[in-house]
Design an enzyme around this catalytic site. Structure first.
Site, PDB file in Angstrom:
ATOM      1  N   ASP A   1       0.824  -1.206   0.000  1.00 45.98           N
ATOM      2  CA  ASP A   1       0.000   0.000   0.000  1.00 45.98           C
ATOM      3  C   ASP A   1       0.860   1.258   0.000  1.00 45.98           C
ATOM      4  O   ASP A   1       0.627   2.184  -0.786  1.00 45.98           O
ATOM      5  CB  ASP A   1      -0.962  -0.005   1.192  1.00 45.98           C
ATOM      6  CG  ASP A   1      -0.297  -0.382   2.513  1.00 45.98           C
ATOM      7  OD1 ASP A   1       0.885  -0.801   2.518  1.00 45.98           O
ATOM      8  OD2 ASP A   1      -0.964  -0.269   3.568  1.00 45.98           O
ATOM      9  N   TYR A   2       1.864   1.277   0.846  1.00 48.50           N
ATOM     10  CA  TYR A   2       2.755   2.438   0.955  1.00 48.50           C
ATOM     11  C   TYR A   2       3.512   2.681  -0.355  1.00 48.50           C
ATOM     12  O   TYR A   2       3.551   3.801  -0.877  1.00 48.50           O
ATOM     13  CB  TYR A   2       3.738   2.192   2.102  1.00 48.50           C
ATOM     14  CG  TYR A   2       4.856   3.200   2.221  1.00 48.50           C
ATOM     15  CD1 TYR A   2       4.648   4.430   2.839  1.00 48.50           C
ATOM     16  CD2 TYR A   2       6.134   2.922   1.727  1.00 48.50           C
ATOM     17  CE1 TYR A   2       5.671   5.345   2.966  1.00 48.50           C
ATOM     18  CE2 TYR A   2       7.158   3.833   1.852  1.00 48.50           C
ATOM     19  CZ  TYR A   2       6.926   5.044   2.469  1.00 48.50           C
ATOM     20  OH  TYR A   2       7.947   5.957   2.582  1.00 48.50           O
ATOM     21  N   THR A   3       4.088   1.626  -0.914  1.00 49.68           N
ATOM     22  CA  THR A   3       4.899   1.780  -2.126  1.00 49.68           C
ATOM     23  C   THR A   3       4.035   2.156  -3.322  1.00 49.68           C
ATOM     24  O   THR A   3       4.434   2.983  -4.151  1.00 49.68           O
ATOM     25  CB  THR A   3       5.679   0.490  -2.409  1.00 49.68           C
ATOM     26  OG1 THR A   3       6.426   0.122  -1.240  1.00 49.68           O
ATOM     27  CG2 THR A   3       6.634   0.673  -3.573  1.00 49.68           C
TER      28      THR A   3
END
Length: 254
Positions: A159-161
């Site tokens: 999700d972050y990347t």
């Protein structure tokens, strides 16, 4: 047109702690006026502003809320003057501990959008709010914060990347559109930083592994990443836009 750092008015989002605080301190060290944006960390933001002196103030706003960003901009302009520079550092709630992150089979779309709302919607709100004043002045600097996980996805921060990848795309398309207004848009992508609140959960063995894998044989600090942000805002970067600078001690060659 260029402006020395000492004549800039800078908004740093998510600046109460960690990398954001290091960026705010770096700009203040160079004489800039600094707007320390925070969402919930009021006590830390106000303490940081007080420590930096009268040219720094804390401003509350959830950058996912366009109206709140517009209101913050009005307040910043009243207190410090029209913003010339924006550093989009704010991070959705996240802990950098690969063992605790959700794998693809468990990841929900809601977890993805939580990251996208802060990284991409937040950036869009900030650009839309600050562009008119920057364009009128013929000068603007926007710096976004990315990640070296684009090149080296060794942990399941899906999700972050993904959100940071979308932010890099927006950084480049915004650079293309805003260039004629005298506004540059660039990204600084760090690796794991030693140490912020977000990386506090990272096992010490991981820090040691990263340090041993870098040419510099150490983990990058928030202060070192902040210096790279200053470069993009400085006159020395006046012909640089749409770029992604990796600041991780050489762990990743992008």
């Amino acid at each position: 047109m260029t402006l020395p750092l000492s004549e800039q008015t800078v908004i740093v989002t998510g600046a109460a702690r960690g990398l954001g605080a290091a960026i705010a301190m770096a700009f203040a060290r160079e004489g800039a006026k600094v707007a320390i944006n925070y969402r919930n960390s009021r006590e830390q933001a106000e303490a940081l502003a007080e420590s930096l002196g009268e040219r720094a103030h804390a401003f509350q706003a959830d950058i996912r809320d366009g109206a709140a960003v517009t209101e913050m901009l009005t307040d910043v302009t009243r207190r410090l003057g029209p913003p010339t520079t924006v550093v989009h550092n704010a991070l959705a709630d996240f802990s950098f501990n690969g063992d605790a992150r959700l794998k693809l089979g468990e990841l929900s779309w809601e977890a993805m959008t939580a990251q996208l709302d802060t990284a991409v919607k937040g950036a869009l709100n900030l650009i839309q709010a600050t562009r008119p004043a920057m364009a009128a002045a013929g000068f603007g600097r926007v710096v976004t914060i990315g990640t070296n996980l684009f090149q080296n996805p060794v942990v399941p921060y899906h999700d972050y990347t993904a959100a940071k990848g979308a932010l890099l795309a927006l950084t480049r398309t915004a650079a293309a559109e805003l260039g004629p207004d005298g506004i540059t848009v660039n990204m600084v992508s760090g690796g794991l930083l030693r140490t912020t609140d977000a990386s506090a959960a990272t096992p010490e063995a991981v820090f040691d592994l990263i340090a041993g894998s870098t040419p510099l044989r150490r983990v990058t600090t928030p202060e070192e990443a902040a210096d790279a942000v200053l470069f993009f805002a400085s006159p020395w970067a006046r012909a640089v836009t749409g770029q992604n600078l990796i600041v991780d001690g050489g762990l990743v060659f992008g």
